[in-house]
Design an enzyme around this catalytic site. Structure first.
Site, mmCIF file in Angstrom:
data_model
loop_
_atom_site.group_PDB
_atom_site.id
_atom_site.type_symbol
_atom_site.label_atom_id
_atom_site.label_comp_id
_atom_site.label_asym_id
_atom_site.label_seq_id
_atom_site.Cartn_x
_atom_site.Cartn_y
_atom_site.Cartn_z
ATOM 1 N NE ARG A 7 -3.195 -2.601 2.797
ATOM 2 C CZ ARG A 7 -3.868 -2.936 3.876
ATOM 3 N NH1 ARG A 7 -4.212 -1.998 4.757
ATOM 4 N NH2 ARG A 7 -4.215 -4.188 4.109
ATOM 5 C CG HIS A 47 -7.172 -2.567 2.182
ATOM 6 N ND1 HIS A 47 -8.068 -3.109 3.080
ATOM 7 C CD2 HIS A 47 -6.370 -3.581 1.770
ATOM 8 C CE1 HIS A 47 -7.829 -4.395 3.205
ATOM 9 N NE2 HIS A 47 -6.799 -4.715 2.424
ATOM 10 C CD GLU A 99 -5.589 -7.279 -2.670
ATOM 11 O OE1 GLU A 99 -6.534 -7.813 -2.055
ATOM 12 O OE2 GLU A 99 -4.503 -6.969 -2.131
ATOM 13 C CE LYS A 101 -8.214 -5.333 -0.934
ATOM 14 N NZ LYS A 101 -8.138 -6.541 -0.078
ATOM 15 C CG ASP A 219 2.937 -2.570 6.439
ATOM 16 O OD1 ASP A 219 2.368 -2.704 5.341
ATOM 17 O OD2 ASP A 219 2.511 -3.066 7.500
#
Length: 238
Positions: A7, A47, A99, A101, A219
């Site tokens: 992220r 997210h 990704e 979602k 992260d």
């Protein structure tokens, strides 16, 4: 071992924001993972489908107009970026793991990737599209087979990585809590790259490197890269 900024560099900037993406680039990361939801003809880089955890908004993303979403604060004055804003910022400097979602118009995704390759210095193999929804991945494989896909899983199936091989996936992206040497070996024998999420402890990095995984979602990429120097460029099908 590839260090994938999870992220963006969310340890030092609000996750999935342009600031987090820029921090990841500045750290030397050669791959960044982001999450996208489709709404109102845009892909929003966030997210959760709910707004309250990462922004000053409330309710579902899909309950808000584009104008309302553009005025939300995603931390430190950062907004929720669109996929095109992220692509424009990265401009081919590193690889991206996108990704899914939520999505209902795959042609819009394909257009974004095609336009990025034509105008933003990307090569198609700098993109990998991942999801826990393997029906979506199969649809991509059937309709646009040149796009690389990564099969996400939080479990160890009885047939190990066979499901990812059936999808003709480039990688299998596995939860740290279920990985073991047998799972890694099985995936490798099937020709899959193995990426593990989310890994922030040096002892885990060392253990996974010994297992032979190809990369980890992290992260704090700057710290991890001190342990594992990165290539000058990265393509997912290297």
């Amino acid at each position: 071992m590839l260090i994938i900024a999870h992220r963006g560099a969310r340890a030092v900037a609000p996750e999935n924001t342009l600031a987090a993406i820029q921090s990841a680039i500045d750290s030397g990361a050669k791959a960044i993972e982001i999450d996208i939801h489709q709404h109102n003809g845009e892909f929003w880089v966030i997210h959760d489908k709910w707004l309250h955890r990462t922004t000053n908004g409330t309710g579902l993303l899909t309950e808000h107009s584009t104008k309302e979403l553009r005025h939300l604060d995603a931390g430190n004055g950062e907004g929720i970026p669109t996929l095109w804003q992220v692509l424009s910022l990265v401009s081919g400097q590193c690889a991206l793991n996108i990704e899914l979602k939520s999505i209902f118009d795959f042609s819009l995704l394909y257009q974004h990737l095609d336009d990025a390759c034509q105008t933003l210095n990307f090569h198609l193999n700098q993109f990998i599209v991942s999801s826990f929804n393997h029906h979506w991945l199969q649809h991509i494989r059937d309709t646009h087979p040149k796009i690389l896909i990564g099969a996400l899983t939080g479990s160890k199936n009885v047939d190990n990585a066979a499901f990812a091989q059936r999808l003709n996936s480039t990688s299998i992206n596995i939860d740290l809590d279920v990985i073991d040497k047998h799972y890694v070996d099985d995936a490798k024998q099937r020709g899959l790259k193995v990426f593990i999420y989310t890994v922030n402890q040096p002892r885990d990095w060392k253990w996974l490197a010994q297992l032979g995984v190809d990369g980890v979602f992290c992260d704090d990429p700057q710290t991890a890269i001190q342990y594992y120097p990165q290539p000058s460029h990265y393509h997912w099908d290297n």
